[in-house]
Design an enzyme around this catalytic site. Structure first.
Site, PDB file in Angstrom:
ATOM      1  N   ASP A 153      46.109  71.241  -5.447  1.00 11.69           N
ATOM      2  CA  ASP A 153      44.885  70.974  -6.206  1.00 11.69           C
ATOM      3  C   ASP A 153      44.234  72.343  -6.457  1.00 11.69           C
ATOM      4  OD1 ASP A 153      43.809  71.699  -3.767  1.00 11.69           O
ATOM      5  OD2 ASP A 153      42.195  70.220  -3.869  1.00 11.69           O
ATOM      6  N   TYR A 192      50.121  65.662  -7.992  1.00 15.16           N
ATOM      7  CA  TYR A 192      49.157  65.944  -6.931  1.00 15.16           C
ATOM      8  C   TYR A 192      48.707  64.660  -6.236  1.00 15.16           C
ATOM      9  CZ  TYR A 192      44.839  66.182  -4.530  1.00 15.16           C
ATOM     10  OH  TYR A 192      43.898  65.981  -3.554  1.00 15.16           O
ATOM     11  N   GLU A 231      40.837  59.864  -4.212  1.00 14.61           N
ATOM     12  CA  GLU A 231      41.559  60.879  -4.989  1.00 14.61           C
ATOM     13  C   GLU A 231      41.263  60.757  -6.486  1.00 14.61           C
ATOM     14  OE1 GLU A 231      42.951  63.515  -4.042  1.00 14.61           O
ATOM     15  OE2 GLU A 231      42.839  63.077  -1.917  1.00 14.61           O
TER      16      GLU A 231
END
Ligand code: SF4
Length: 337
Positions: free
Chosen positions: A145, A127, A44
Site C-alpha cells: 500500500d 493489495y 480495507e
C-alpha cells in the site's frame, strides 16, 4: 529474483526489530482487534481512499448496520450508498455490495481462506486480496500500500519511480523477500505501521526508527519517486435550484461514477449571471470542478430520474458530497422559500 540491493537487507533481523517495535508502538485500531474476514474486507475497502480517523466511525456504523456478508448481500443499493455517504468514491461501496452478494451466493456467506477466491471478488485488487489473506487468515502474502511502498523505496534508496512497471515489480519482489516463512499478519501490520507513524512522507523520524541500520535512504523525504502528474483540468458543472411548495427538485444519476446518487439537476442551457446563487470548486480525480447553482423554473414535466424531495427527507437519501454541501448552504440561506 531478488536484486543486489534486496540481497543486502538482512530480512530476518529487520523483521525481528520491526515486530518488537510494533508490539510496543502499534496503534489499537478496531480492525486489528478482529480476524473476521468480512470486517477486515470492509475496513480495507474504506481505507483505500480515506484516512484512519474518518474510517473509524464509518466502520463501526457499517458493522452495526450490515454485520456480515449475508446481511450486506441482502441490503438494497440505496441503503448501502446511504450508509457509505460521505466517504466518497462510491464505486467502493457498490463493489463491496457485489462482493458480499458473491460470497453469499458462492460460499454460503463465509469467505474461504483462498487467495485466488478473494482476489476474484469485485473491487479486490492485489493489495486488498493480500491484506485480507494476511490480516484475516495470517497468510505470509506480500502487500504493497502507500505506506509500505514508501518504506520499501526508502530501505532500498530506490530511484526508479514506483508507479512504473519496473518500480512496482521491485516493490512487490522486496515485500515478498522480507516476508517471514509463515504468519503474515504481524509482519505486514508492522511494516504498514512503520510507514504511518515513523517513515512518514514528510519528516521521517529516522533517529528513532527500529530498522535504520537496514535502511539505505540518503534523502528519505525525496522518496518514493513518482512519474510527473497529469495537469489539472478545469471543468464547469452548472446545476439548477428549483423549488416548489418547499420541495427541491433532484435528479438520480445513472451510468456515471455517481451512479445511484442524487444531485441537483444539470442545467444544459446557458445561464445568466444574475441567477447565480452559489459557486465553489471541488477536486475530482485530476479535475478542478466549479459547481455553480442557478435559480431556475420548474420544468413542465419531470424525467424518470427526477423527483421532488422535502428538506426533511434530504438527510435520508444518498447525495453526491459537493451537492449535499451546496444544498445545505442554500437551505441555510432560506433559498427553499
Ligand atoms: S530509517 Fe528513516 S527512511 Fe529508513 S525506514 Fe526508517 S524512518 Fe524510513
Amino acid at each position: 529474483m531478488p536484486t543486489e540491493i534486496q540481497k543486502n537487507i538482512d530480512a530476518k533481523a529487520l523483521r525481528q526489530k520491526l515486530a518488537r517495535w510494533f508490539r510496543q508502538h502499534g496503534r489499537d485500531l478496531p480492525w486489528r482487534r478482529t480476524h473476521d474476514p468480512y470486517a477486515i474486507l470492509v475496513s480495507e475497502f474504506m481505507l483505500q481512499q480515506t484516512q484512519v480517523v474518518t474510517v473509524r466511525d464509518y466502520y463501526a456504523r457499517w458493522l452495526a448496520r450490515f454485520p456480515d456478508f449475508t446481511a450486506l448481500a441482502a441490503a438494497s443499493e440505496d441503503d448501502v450508498l446511504h450508509v457509505w455517504q460521505g466517504l466518497g468514491y462510491y464505486a467502493r461501496a457498490r463493489n463491496l455490495h457485489r462482493a458480499a452478494q458473491e460470497v453469499a451466493a458462492q460460499y454460503g456467506g463465509q469467505l474461504p481462506d483462498d487467495l485466488a477466491a478473494i482476489a476474484a471478488l469485485p473491487g479486490v485488487g492485489r493489495y486488498t486480496a493480500g491484506a485480507v489473506a494476511s490480516f484475516a487468515f495470517d497468510r505470509a502474502t506480500p502487500i504493497i500500500d502507500a505506506n509500505i511502498a514508501r518504506v520499501i523505496a526508502r530501505l532500498l534508496n530506490l530511484q526508479e519511480p514506483i508507479d512504473t512497471k519496473r518500480g512496482a515489480e521491485i516493490l512487490w519482489q522486496t515485500a515478498e523477500a522480507l516476508l517471514p516463512p509463515r504468519g503474515g499478519r504481524l509482519h505486514n501490520s508492522a511494516l504498514m505501521e512503520l510507514g504511518a507513524l515513523l517513515c512518514t512522507p514528510r519528516a521521517p523520524q529516522c533517529l528513532i526508527c527500529p530498522v535504520r541500520e537496514h535502511c539505505a535512504a540518503e534523502n528519505p523525504e525525496s522518496l518514493p519517486r513518482k512519474k510527473p502528474r497529469p495537469k489539472t483540468v478545469a471543468l464547469a458543472e452548472n446545476c439548477a435550484w428549483i423549488v416548489r411548495a418547499g420541495k427541491l427538485l433532484l435528479e438520480q444519476q445513472t451510468g456515471s461514477r455517481w451512479r445511484g446518487l442524487w444531485k441537483l439537476p444539470v442545467l444544459a442551457s446557458p445561464v445568466a449571471k444574475a441567477q447565480l446563487l452559489l459557486a465553489f470548486d471541488y477536486p475530482f480525480t485530476n479535475h478542478r470542478v466549479t459547481l455553480s447553482v442557478y435559480a431556475s423554473r420548474a420544468p413542465l414535466t419531470l424525467t424518470p430520474a427526477q423527483q421532488w424531495v422535502s428538506l426533511t427527507e434530504i438527510d435520508s437519501i444518498a447525495l453526491a458530497a459537493p451537492h449535499r454541501r451546496a444544498i445545505k448552504r442554500l437551505a441555510a440561506q432560506d433559498a427553499l422559500k
